[in-house]
Design a protein around this motif. Sequence first.
Motif, PDB file in Angstrom:
ATOM      1  N   ALA A  31       9.589  69.377  -7.393  1.00  0.00           N
ATOM      2  CA  ALA A  31       9.091  68.016  -7.599  1.00  0.00           C
ATOM      3  C   ALA A  31       8.372  67.856  -8.931  1.00  0.00           C
ATOM      4  N   SER A  32       7.964  68.968  -9.531  1.00  0.00           N
ATOM      5  CA  SER A  32       7.265  68.888 -10.821  1.00  0.00           C
ATOM      6  C   SER A  32       8.229  68.805 -11.995  1.00  0.00           C
ATOM      7  N   ASP A  34      10.806  67.156 -14.322  1.00  0.00           N
ATOM      8  CA  ASP A  34      11.249  65.821 -14.717  1.00  0.00           C
ATOM      9  C   ASP A  34      12.427  65.924 -15.669  1.00  0.00           C
ATOM     10  N   SER A  39      12.993  62.717 -11.660  1.00  0.00           N
ATOM     11  CA  SER A  39      12.569  64.043 -11.233  1.00  0.00           C
ATOM     12  C   SER A  39      13.609  64.681 -10.320  1.00  0.00           C
ATOM     13  N   THR A  74      10.120  63.879  -4.049  1.00  0.00           N
ATOM     14  CA  THR A  74      10.121  63.877  -5.508  1.00  0.00           C
ATOM     15  C   THR A  74       8.707  63.957  -6.084  1.00  0.00           C
ATOM     16  N   GLU A  75       7.692  63.959  -5.222  1.00  0.00           N
ATOM     17  CA  GLU A  75       6.308  64.038  -5.671  1.00  0.00           C
ATOM     18  C   GLU A  75       5.645  65.273  -5.072  1.00  0.00           C
ATOM     19  N   GLN A  76       4.901  66.007  -5.912  1.00  0.00           N
ATOM     20  CA  GLN A  76       4.232  67.217  -5.435  1.00  0.00           C
ATOM     21  C   GLN A  76       3.299  66.927  -4.267  1.00  0.00           C
ATOM     22  N   SER A  77       2.669  65.784  -4.282  1.00  0.00           N
ATOM     23  CA  SER A  77       1.697  65.450  -3.233  1.00  0.00           C
ATOM     24  C   SER A  77       2.341  65.333  -1.858  1.00  0.00           C
ATOM     25  N   ASP A  78       3.675  65.113  -1.831  1.00  0.00           N
ATOM     26  CA  ASP A  78       4.372  64.991  -0.550  1.00  0.00           C
ATOM     27  C   ASP A  78       4.855  66.334  -0.023  1.00  0.00           C
TER      28      ASP A  78
END
Length: 416
Positions: A31-32, A34, A39, A74-78
Amino acid sequence: MKLFLVLMLWQMSFYTTQADCNDHNTCKSCASEDSWIGSCRWCEDTRSCHQLESGYDQCFVCSNNSLSTKCSITEQSDCGTNIKDGDETKYFDAKEAYDALLLSAIAYSDDPTSCMGKHFRTQDLQLVEVIGMRCNDMHFDYKECFALLAVSKFKRTIYLAFRGTSNPEKMLRENLTTFNSYHPTNIRGKIHSYFGTANKRLYSCVSQGLADVLKEYTTYKIIIVGHSVGGVLASITSADLLYDGLIYKHKTTLYTFGMPRPGDKEYAKNHDFFVPHSYRVVHYQDIISKSPPRDVGSFHHQLEIYYGKEMNVESHYVICERYEDKSCVNGESNIESIFSMNYHKNYYEITVGSYCQTTGGSNKDKEKQSALFDLFNDKTCRRIKRHLIPTNKSSIQDGTAGVLTTLMIICAAWKL
């Protein structure tokens, strides 16, 4: 010629980026990453990394199971929010959950001894006692609140299973006002009065029965289970037993299947503290797991173990760690759920309410008592030892007459 070169450069950059995505083997690193078209996408279903919208995207397996929205990260937080069955399963064991569901199904039977012997062929699992009280004013399938205690020496496990209702839409329809009132709990927070009343009628006998079993099997772990409303009773009882110090966190596991929301948000969060090994299993569009609705203050505790349309011991599942996470059952259409009552009745390919049925014919009258009715009274709960339980050939069935009409009434009344 220029156009050809542009296309060639685009294709080269596309495949280069795709290769970069393929190099990642963890969600956070994927996810990091890009690229010029977005991403990389982590697919929980295959635990692999791919370029978003690429032809190499391997999340199609998840899409076929109606879980595609749970696969794309697609997001690290998820990362870690929806954990697929891999190394990080939060100790969820699908095979243990399946055994727990069998106990939930046996709790629906009025001949639990025979049913247990039929479906646990090793004869290792032994029924210790049944616990019940007449609950004529409550909308269970029979007129009893009911639970059972069983022991497996091979697994060194004590099971406490609660009977629910295989006709929950009737209970919900006829008790709408009940879900606007609450009972306080020992662990703080409130539970719906209907569930609190049922729990209060059984708890003294359940706690005494479990204490007696633990005197003989002091080192055994405890699994508390229930389907539908039985899941709510399992939830409340597990918290009360831990609060009272009768059992211990590290030895206790809770499994519920298609459980309605038991109480408010404070109760849910305190429950997670008292019962950390708790798994709330949900089958796809199970509408009962989405009721009573949030707008009357209802709230679920964790962890939610969410299965798609296909559900067996080997099926893929998702773990939702966020409260009332829309990545799991809350993300499914309420309209479609109204017409999907079978997802509530069927877990791990078992029709829970009628699993121990031994007689054919039409559905039983839900207002009649079971064969065990005469063992109980309406004043206090009673514990009936295994050798005193009559053996008979009847068992409750799974009736759904008027389900769609009833659910439409529920939906309209609660604005689901």
